[in-house]
Design an enzyme around this catalytic site. Structure first.
Site, PDB file in Angstrom:
ATOM      1  N   HIS A 125      45.853  34.326  42.853  1.00  0.00           N
ATOM      2  CA  HIS A 125      46.859  35.328  43.227  1.00  0.00           C
ATOM      3  C   HIS A 125      46.221  36.703  43.403  1.00  0.00           C
ATOM      4  O   HIS A 125      45.074  36.933  43.009  1.00  0.00           O
ATOM      5  CB  HIS A 125      47.966  35.420  42.165  1.00  0.00           C
ATOM      6  CG  HIS A 125      47.475  35.969  40.845  1.00  0.00           C
ATOM      7  ND1 HIS A 125      46.662  35.248  39.991  1.00  0.00           N
ATOM      8  CD2 HIS A 125      47.661  37.171  40.246  1.00  0.00           C
ATOM      9  CE1 HIS A 125      46.385  35.972  38.920  1.00  0.00           C
ATOM     10  NE2 HIS A 125      46.969  37.157  39.058  1.00  0.00           N
ATOM     11  N   ASP A 127      47.427  40.598  42.298  1.00  0.00           N
ATOM     12  CA  ASP A 127      48.424  41.108  41.358  1.00  0.00           C
ATOM     13  C   ASP A 127      49.628  41.737  42.065  1.00  0.00           C
ATOM     14  O   ASP A 127      49.476  42.631  42.913  1.00  0.00           O
ATOM     15  CB  ASP A 127      47.781  42.141  40.413  1.00  0.00           C
ATOM     16  CG  ASP A 127      46.824  41.457  39.436  1.00  0.00           C
ATOM     17  OD1 ASP A 127      47.067  40.296  39.085  1.00  0.00           O
ATOM     18  OD2 ASP A 127      45.829  42.100  39.044  1.00  0.00           O
ATOM     19  N   HIS A 274      42.240  36.477  42.466  1.00  0.00           N
ATOM     20  CA  HIS A 274      41.550  36.023  41.258  1.00  0.00           C
ATOM     21  C   HIS A 274      42.345  34.912  40.595  1.00  0.00           C
ATOM     22  O   HIS A 274      43.522  34.688  40.894  1.00  0.00           O
ATOM     23  CB  HIS A 274      41.307  37.181  40.281  1.00  0.00           C
ATOM     24  CG  HIS A 274      42.549  37.874  39.833  1.00  0.00           C
ATOM     25  ND1 HIS A 274      43.211  38.799  40.613  1.00  0.00           N
ATOM     26  CD2 HIS A 274      43.266  37.776  38.686  1.00  0.00           C
ATOM     27  CE1 HIS A 274      44.274  39.241  39.969  1.00  0.00           C
ATOM     28  NE2 HIS A 274      44.334  38.633  38.788  1.00  0.00           N
ATOM     29  N   ARG A 289      45.515  44.892  29.987  1.00  0.00           N
ATOM     30  CA  ARG A 289      45.232  45.234  31.392  1.00  0.00           C
ATOM     31  C   ARG A 289      45.959  46.521  31.748  1.00  0.00           C
ATOM     32  O   ARG A 289      47.132  46.697  31.393  1.00  0.00           O
ATOM     33  CB  ARG A 289      45.711  44.104  32.310  1.00  0.00           C
ATOM     34  CG  ARG A 289      45.184  44.235  33.717  1.00  0.00           C
ATOM     35  CD  ARG A 289      45.699  43.112  34.612  1.00  0.00           C
ATOM     36  NE  ARG A 289      46.880  43.537  35.320  1.00  0.00           N
ATOM     37  CZ  ARG A 289      47.669  42.727  36.028  1.00  0.00           C
ATOM     38  NH1 ARG A 289      47.404  41.439  36.104  1.00  0.00           N
ATOM     39  NH2 ARG A 289      48.718  43.199  36.665  1.00  0.00           N
TER      40      ARG A 289
HETATM   41  C1  SIN Z   1      45.389  38.429  35.396  1.00  0.00           C
HETATM   42  O1  SIN Z   1      45.781  37.787  36.359  1.00  0.00           O
HETATM   43  O2  SIN Z   1      45.497  39.649  35.311  1.00  0.00           O
HETATM   44  C2  SIN Z   1      44.710  37.707  34.252  1.00  0.00           C
HETATM   45  C3  SIN Z   1      43.267  37.549  34.524  1.00  0.00           C
HETATM   46  C4  SIN Z   1      42.533  37.033  33.332  1.00  0.00           C
HETATM   47  O3  SIN Z   1      43.116  36.908  32.255  1.00  0.00           O
HETATM   48  O4  SIN Z   1      41.327  36.764  33.464  1.00  0.00           O
END
Ligand code: SIN
Length: 298
Positions: A125, A127, A274, A289
């Protein structure tokens, strides 16, 4: 020989100009296409030291633009310093659904342990691409790692776009797609006691977007949020999105980051996708995050 093998050279030829050297940071590329580890930066100091920060900040900006995702190891920062580092890149984005740690809604909690029903970001995806103005970048700080596993994979959407055929590029030119948060977010954070919102964001975005800093074109569809291509029959849209998402997930366009405690990944959502690996159950992986606001894709 597999049907994927080619007698015509590599599937994707990555070309870049001669990179200018960096003076205030070290930059070690993970692959020629995407990802670099940055050294010589102490983020706790960087956020508190205005005079020192400017040259280093300029080079961090450039390292991100050139490498799409950058990594910093052994960073010891407080939640306030994590937020302050994010603010150096712009206003902070508030996630439409996810729980936060502490009082600041901009500090998103990323956590999975033996009792978790799910982990964040398990599918490919970008974000919150369902926002009208999706986030420019995300800065993930992992404090606690499992003994093995929990890697994050990143993929270059410049490479995904550039490696399409000229005919496919012509077909996609001017098309838009609908990105919708509803199916993803409703009920997703029940386990944290987060009440659902009456509605989640949805937005129409170009399938190919131009990066505002590099002026390069990037493929902008992802399995997480992109529901359909606007203005074409639904069966054609389903088949096309399936092809584009599968193409975007080609390992040729990827790097894989192996976390260590107190590492940070900073990715540019305008040109990457990612995916996080939940292969470490029953161990714990935990962090926070901070997400930086972006602009409407064009
Ligand atoms: C996310 O999609 O922000 C999570 C990525 C992760 O936990 O490595």
């Amino acid at each position: 020989m597999s049907s994927l093998a080619s007698k015509q050279g590599p599937r994707y030829r990555h070309t870049t100009g001669e990179a200018e050297p960096f003076e205030t940071i070290g930059v070690e590329k993970l692959t020629p296409i995407i990802g670099a580890e940055i050294s010589g930066v102490d983020i706790a100091k960087l956020v508190s030291d205005e005079s020192r920060s400017n040259r280093q900040m300029d080079e961090i900006h450039r390292a991100l633009a050139e490498n799409l995702v950058i990594f910093f190891r052994d960073q010891h920062i407080t939640p306030a310093q994590h937020l302050a580092f994010g603010r150096k890149f712009g206003e902070l984005h508030i996630h439409p659904a996810a729980p936060h740690e502490g009082d600041d809604p901009a500090l998103m909690k990323i956590h999975a342990d033996k009792d978790s029903p799910r982990a964040n970001g398990e599918g490919w995806h970008t974000d919150v691409s369902c926002d009208v103005e999706p986030p420019m970048g995300s800065i993930l700080y992992i404090r606690q790692c499992p003994p093995r596993g929990g890697d994050t994979l990143f993929a270059s959407m410049y490479a995904a776009y550039e490696s399409l055929s000229d005919r496919m590029k012509a077909y996609l030119d001017g098309l838009t797609a609908l990105h919708d948060g509803e199916q993803i977010y409703r009920g997703l954070y029940d386990n944290y006691g987060v009440a659902d919102k009456p509605a989640y964001p949805r937005a129409e975005h170009p399938i190919v977007r131009t990066h505002p800093v590099t002026a390069k074109k990037a493929l902008y569809v992802n399995r997480g949020f992109t529901r359909y291509i606007v203005g074409i029959p639904r069966d054609e849209s389903d088949a096309m999105l399936d092809y584009l998402c599968q193409h975007a997930e080609n390992p040729l366009f990827q790097c894989r980051f192996r976390w260590t405690e107190n590492a940070i990944a900073f990715w540019d959502n305008r040109c990457t996708q990612h995916r996080a690996m939940w292969d470490y159950w029953p161990h714990t992986r935990s962090g926070t995050r901070v997400t930086v606001k972006g602009e409407r894709p064009v």
